[in-house]
Enzyme design. Sequence first.
Site, PDB file in Angstrom:
ATOM      1  N   HIS A 184      31.296  33.840 -17.542  1.00 24.53           N
ATOM      2  CA  HIS A 184      31.497  32.816 -18.571  1.00 24.53           C
ATOM      3  C   HIS A 184      31.974  33.501 -19.856  1.00 24.53           C
ATOM      4  O   HIS A 184      31.154  34.023 -20.618  1.00 24.53           O
ATOM      5  CB  HIS A 184      30.198  32.055 -18.857  1.00 24.53           C
TER       6      HIS A 184
ATOM      7  N   HIS B  25      34.493  32.467 -10.648  1.00 28.64           N
ATOM      8  CA  HIS B  25      33.413  32.616  -9.672  1.00 28.64           C
ATOM      9  C   HIS B  25      33.994  33.243  -8.419  1.00 28.64           C
ATOM     10  O   HIS B  25      35.120  32.929  -8.015  1.00 28.64           O
ATOM     11  CB  HIS B  25      32.807  31.250  -9.320  1.00 28.64           C
TER      12      HIS B  25
ATOM     13  N   ASN C  26      32.568  35.038  -4.419  1.00 22.78           N
ATOM     14  CA  ASN C  26      31.445  35.281  -3.530  1.00 22.78           C
ATOM     15  C   ASN C  26      31.982  35.746  -2.187  1.00 22.78           C
ATOM     16  O   ASN C  26      32.956  35.191  -1.682  1.00 22.78           O
ATOM     17  CB  ASN C  26      30.626  33.986  -3.360  1.00 22.78           C
ATOM     18  N   VAL C  27      31.380  36.779  -1.645  1.00 23.81           N
ATOM     19  CA  VAL C  27      31.651  37.181  -0.262  1.00 23.81           C
ATOM     20  C   VAL C  27      30.305  37.456   0.399  1.00 23.81           C
ATOM     21  O   VAL C  27      29.410  38.039  -0.210  1.00 23.81           O
ATOM     22  CB  VAL C  27      32.578  38.415  -0.156  1.00 23.81           C
TER      23      VAL C  27
ATOM     24  N   HIS D  51      29.763  12.769  -7.504  1.00 24.36           N
ATOM     25  CA  HIS D  51      29.256  11.736  -8.409  1.00 24.36           C
ATOM     26  C   HIS D  51      30.165  11.545  -9.622  1.00 24.36           C
ATOM     27  O   HIS D  51      30.077  10.521 -10.301  1.00 24.36           O
ATOM     28  CB  HIS D  51      27.832  12.074  -8.861  1.00 24.36           C
TER      29      HIS D  51
ATOM     30  N   ARG E 257      15.163  35.159  -5.193  1.00 26.08           N
ATOM     31  CA  ARG E 257      14.717  35.417  -6.564  1.00 26.08           C
ATOM     32  C   ARG E 257      15.381  34.412  -7.507  1.00 26.08           C
ATOM     33  O   ARG E 257      16.599  34.416  -7.689  1.00 26.08           O
ATOM     34  CB  ARG E 257      15.080  36.849  -6.953  1.00 26.08           C
TER      35      ARG E 257
END
Length: 304
Positions: free
Chosen positions: A97, A107, A109-110, A176, A261
Amino acid sequence: MTDRTEAVKAYLLDLQDRICAALEAEDGQALFREDAWQRPAGGGGRTRVIENGALIEKGGVNFSHVFGDSLPPSASAHRPELAGRGFQALGVSLVIHPENPYVPTSHANVRFFSAEKEGEEPVWWFGGGFDLTPYYANEEDCRYWHQVAFDACAPFGAEVYPRFKAWCDRYFHLKHRGEPRGIGGLFFDDLNEWDFDTCFAFMRAIGDAYIQAYLPIVQRRKLTPFGEREREFQAFRRGRYVEFNLVFDRGTLFGLQSGGRTESILMSLPPMVRWGYDWKPEPGSEEARLTEYFLTDRDWLSGA
């Protein structure tokens, strides 16, 4: 831990190191703080957080390797045949950010899953991707982001980019609100249709492409002047980010359901957010153009 899992873990730890080093160098002021943690039920990870930098207001790059005797509901709901299997889950997940509203949030992710049962072959799959969430968007940046995504997919087949680009558009959608979270990128999950080595190579290609995709955009926009109006709009749009992560994100749900966590799972949330009741931007403004033009499922590479 199998040789395959060891190889994936070694790559992910190195990827975390490389991404953190590149982001620290670009920020030039703040450094990542590492928090190594253990999961009582099995596994642990390395959470790295950077805050209040010259560029990055808040960011996190998290490595985790957790294991257990049974998959949580979020992982087995769409594959009921895996219920009751033990699991290994490894991944690197990050969210950045920036403070400047002209620099998009990113963002990536792997991840790798292996569902195991004694006497049977493991059932494994890869997942991941990267996506971009601009506040004051720029066509050049959108095209560039998707071009890097296209190039990363190209060696694996002409159908791969359009398939995983469309999946990203579907996944990062606030049902939404009836709008996408950002301008997309790539998203894939349950990938095991190729052999292991090819799937692993594809995951590496996506992980390695993130810095190549993001830093040039950061460098183009980080010195753009901004004021209170831009910061207020950024905080408003960050609210959409929070809504998606807490309501829809499979990684967040898996982490919370598997006893992960909490601080590491929720590190993706932005530091400053606002909600205004039924707030709408001025017609014809740059703020209005974000939703009217950029936040649509479009082909950014056509004619580029």
